[in-house]
Design a protein around this motif. Structure first.
Motif, mmCIF file in Angstrom:
data_model
loop_
_atom_site.group_PDB
_atom_site.id
_atom_site.type_symbol
_atom_site.label_atom_id
_atom_site.label_comp_id
_atom_site.label_asym_id
_atom_site.label_seq_id
_atom_site.Cartn_x
_atom_site.Cartn_y
_atom_site.Cartn_z
ATOM 1 N N ALA A 1 0.833 -1.202 0.000
ATOM 2 C CA ALA A 1 0.000 0.000 0.000
ATOM 3 C C ALA A 1 0.868 1.253 0.000
ATOM 4 C CB ALA A 1 -0.928 -0.011 1.208
ATOM 5 N N GLN A 2 1.968 1.224 0.741
ATOM 6 C CA GLN A 2 2.901 2.349 0.715
ATOM 7 C C GLN A 2 3.476 2.535 -0.681
ATOM 8 O OE1 GLN A 2 5.683 2.412 4.189
ATOM 9 N NE2 GLN A 2 4.529 0.614 4.875
ATOM 10 N N GLU A 3 3.803 1.429 -1.339
ATOM 11 C CA GLU A 3 4.340 1.497 -2.707
ATOM 12 C C GLU A 3 3.321 2.098 -3.667
ATOM 13 O OE1 GLU A 3 5.263 -2.563 -3.424
ATOM 14 O OE2 GLU A 3 7.247 -2.464 -2.479
ATOM 15 N N LEU A 4 2.052 1.693 -3.524
ATOM 16 C CA LEU A 4 1.007 2.233 -4.398
ATOM 17 C C LEU A 4 0.887 3.743 -4.245
ATOM 18 C CD1 LEU A 4 -1.844 -0.431 -4.033
ATOM 19 C CD2 LEU A 4 -0.549 0.103 -6.113
ATOM 20 N N MET A 5 0.963 4.226 -3.001
ATOM 21 C CA MET A 5 0.846 5.666 -2.784
ATOM 22 C C MET A 5 2.051 6.410 -3.339
ATOM 23 S SD MET A 5 -1.062 6.002 0.937
ATOM 24 C CE MET A 5 0.041 4.912 1.854
ATOM 25 N N ALA A 6 3.241 5.857 -3.139
ATOM 26 C CA ALA A 6 4.445 6.487 -3.684
ATOM 27 C C ALA A 6 4.391 6.529 -5.207
ATOM 28 C CB ALA A 6 5.681 5.744 -3.202
ATOM 29 N N ASN A 7 3.930 5.439 -5.811
ATOM 30 C CA ASN A 7 3.803 5.408 -7.272
ATOM 31 C C ASN A 7 2.754 6.398 -7.748
ATOM 32 O OD1 ASN A 7 5.775 3.437 -7.592
ATOM 33 N ND2 ASN A 7 4.308 1.742 -7.503
ATOM 34 N N GLY A 8 1.718 6.605 -6.941
ATOM 35 C CA GLY A 8 0.697 7.589 -7.294
ATOM 36 C C GLY A 8 1.259 8.995 -7.371
ATOM 37 N N VAL A 9 2.200 9.307 -6.476
ATOM 38 C CA VAL A 9 2.853 10.618 -6.517
ATOM 39 C C VAL A 9 3.634 10.766 -7.826
ATOM 40 C CG1 VAL A 9 4.578 12.097 -5.436
ATOM 41 C CG2 VAL A 9 2.969 10.818 -4.018
ATOM 42 N N LYS A 10 4.374 9.723 -8.200
ATOM 43 C CA LYS A 10 5.135 9.761 -9.451
ATOM 44 C C LYS A 10 4.214 9.952 -10.644
ATOM 45 C CE LYS A 10 8.841 6.679 -7.852
ATOM 46 N NZ LYS A 10 9.489 5.360 -8.043
ATOM 47 N N GLU A 11 3.122 9.188 -10.657
ATOM 48 C CA GLU A 11 2.195 9.248 -11.789
ATOM 49 C C GLU A 11 1.537 10.615 -11.905
ATOM 50 O OE1 GLU A 11 -0.398 6.012 -10.953
ATOM 51 O OE2 GLU A 11 1.125 4.485 -11.423
ATOM 52 N N ALA A 12 1.397 11.309 -10.777
ATOM 53 C CA ALA A 12 0.796 12.650 -10.781
ATOM 54 C C ALA A 12 1.821 13.740 -11.052
ATOM 55 C CB ALA A 12 0.100 12.909 -9.452
ATOM 56 N N GLY A 13 3.069 13.334 -11.304
ATOM 57 C CA GLY A 13 4.104 14.307 -11.630
ATOM 58 C C GLY A 13 4.835 14.878 -10.444
ATOM 59 N N GLY A 14 4.641 14.276 -9.246
ATOM 60 C CA GLY A 14 5.323 14.773 -8.053
ATOM 61 C C GLY A 14 6.772 14.314 -7.983
ATOM 62 N N ASP A 15 7.546 15.045 -7.215
ATOM 63 C CA ASP A 15 8.954 14.730 -6.971
ATOM 64 C C ASP A 15 9.031 13.857 -5.730
ATOM 65 O OD1 ASP A 15 11.613 14.663 -6.192
ATOM 66 O OD2 ASP A 15 11.903 16.831 -6.174
ATOM 67 N N ILE A 16 9.386 12.573 -5.888
ATOM 68 C CA ILE A 16 9.435 11.669 -4.741
ATOM 69 C C ILE A 16 10.620 10.723 -4.860
ATOM 70 C CG2 ILE A 16 7.842 10.006 -5.815
ATOM 71 C CD1 ILE A 16 6.784 9.403 -2.960
ATOM 72 N N GLU A 17 11.273 10.488 -3.724
ATOM 73 C CA GLU A 17 12.316 9.473 -3.604
ATOM 74 C C GLU A 17 11.958 8.587 -2.430
ATOM 75 O OE1 GLU A 17 16.182 11.212 -3.268
ATOM 76 O OE2 GLU A 17 15.967 12.400 -5.109
ATOM 77 N N VAL A 18 12.112 7.276 -2.611
ATOM 78 C CA VAL A 18 11.706 6.305 -1.604
ATOM 79 C C VAL A 18 12.933 5.599 -1.040
ATOM 80 C CG1 VAL A 18 10.363 4.200 -1.164
ATOM 81 C CG2 VAL A 18 9.474 5.948 -2.740
ATOM 82 N N GLU A 19 12.971 5.482 0.297
ATOM 83 C CA GLU A 19 13.988 4.677 0.965
ATOM 84 C C GLU A 19 13.272 3.608 1.771
ATOM 85 O OE1 GLU A 19 17.625 5.239 4.194
ATOM 86 O OE2 GLU A 19 17.271 6.775 2.666
ATOM 87 N N ARG A 20 13.743 2.385 1.659
ATOM 88 C CA ARG A 20 13.100 1.252 2.320
ATOM 89 C C ARG A 20 13.898 0.826 3.555
ATOM 90 N NH1 ARG A 20 9.707 -1.302 -1.911
ATOM 91 N NH2 ARG A 20 9.445 -3.066 -0.507
#
Length: 247
Positions: free
Chosen positions: A201-220
């Motif tokens: 679910a966290q991955e889906l939300m992070a991917n949603g930011v990317k798809e909407a054109g947002g600037d996001i970097e993910v650390e696991r």
């Protein structure tokens, strides 16, 4: 150049006490930390929508900005919805365009909800209340808080479960009123062993930011929903990297 101010935003049912170790470690490394309990938590007169929580965060961020400071806002869990709703126009870039100094340079989401405008926590959870908490109008109450602390020793887990408070049902059902992540850069700490917001679910939300054109970097990291308790060292070092340090 002075270090950015840090705003820590606790999630549903939680107070800032859960951030105490992270706060002290950040302060020992030269950061000024701001935090507060949101009005939705432990309130005998619980809010009916997001307005009080949004106002509370805006006041805290305004204080952190002061006369022109850079600010990093780090929400946990449900507080991500408040952060997205509250901070439109608070980004450093957006403030500079209005001739104002300072502002939020990054939002550092800790296994937190990132949703589009018009989406509530209940919507994001599929419209179903999980079995570990319950709706007892006008609140939601946690029935099994171990889901937050599954990588803590049992004694510590029981302590933190005993500290959980009520949370306004209405605010968890209220739709987000903004999506500041579309204009403020996002860094996301994805907790792989999270039992409250599963990693997918966290991955889906992070991917949603990317798809909407947002600037996001993910650390696991391999932690529960409460890394600031089980691995405060990892959280502190991550925030310091978000702030521009090399660690």
């Amino acid at each position: 150049m002075s270090k950015p101010q840090i705003v820590l935003v606790p999630g549903a049912w939680h107070s800032p006490d859960a951030f105490s170790t992270v706060t002290s470690q950040l302060e020992s490394n030269g950061y000024t930390v701001h935090t507060r309990q949101l009005p939705s938590v432990g309130n005998d007169n619980p809010p009916k929508d997001l307005t009080e929580d949004v106002n509370a965060l805006q006041e805290l961020v305004t204080k952190a900005i002061g006369t022109g400071n850079e600010v990093i806002v780090a929400p946990h869990s449900w507080a991500g919805i408040i952060t997205g709703s509250a901070l439109t126009g608070f980004g450093k870039k957006q403030r500079e365009e209005k001739g104002e100094k300072g502002g939020v340079v990054t939002c550092a989401y800790m296994c937190a909800f990132i949703v589009p405008e018009g989406v509530s926590l209940h919507d994001a959870a599929g419209g179903v209340i999980p079995p570990w908490y319950a709706h007892e109008d006008p609140y939601t109450v946690v029935k099994d808080g171990s889901v937050f602390y599954n990588d803590l020793p049992e004694e510590q887990s029981k302590h933190w479960q005993s500290q959980l408070q009520t949370h306004s049902y209405a605010t968890q059902a209220a739709p987000a009123t903004g999506a500041s992540w579309k204009e403020i850069p996002t860094r996301y700490l994805l907790c792989e062993d999270d039992q409250a917001i599963p990693a997918f679910a966290q991955e889906l939300m992070a991917n949603g930011v990317k798809e909407a054109g947002g600037d996001i970097e993910v650390e696991r990291i391999k932690t529960s929903h409460s890394p600031f308790l089980s691995r405060p060292d990892l959280v502190v070092n991550w925030i310091r990297r978000v702030a521009g340090e090399t660690i």
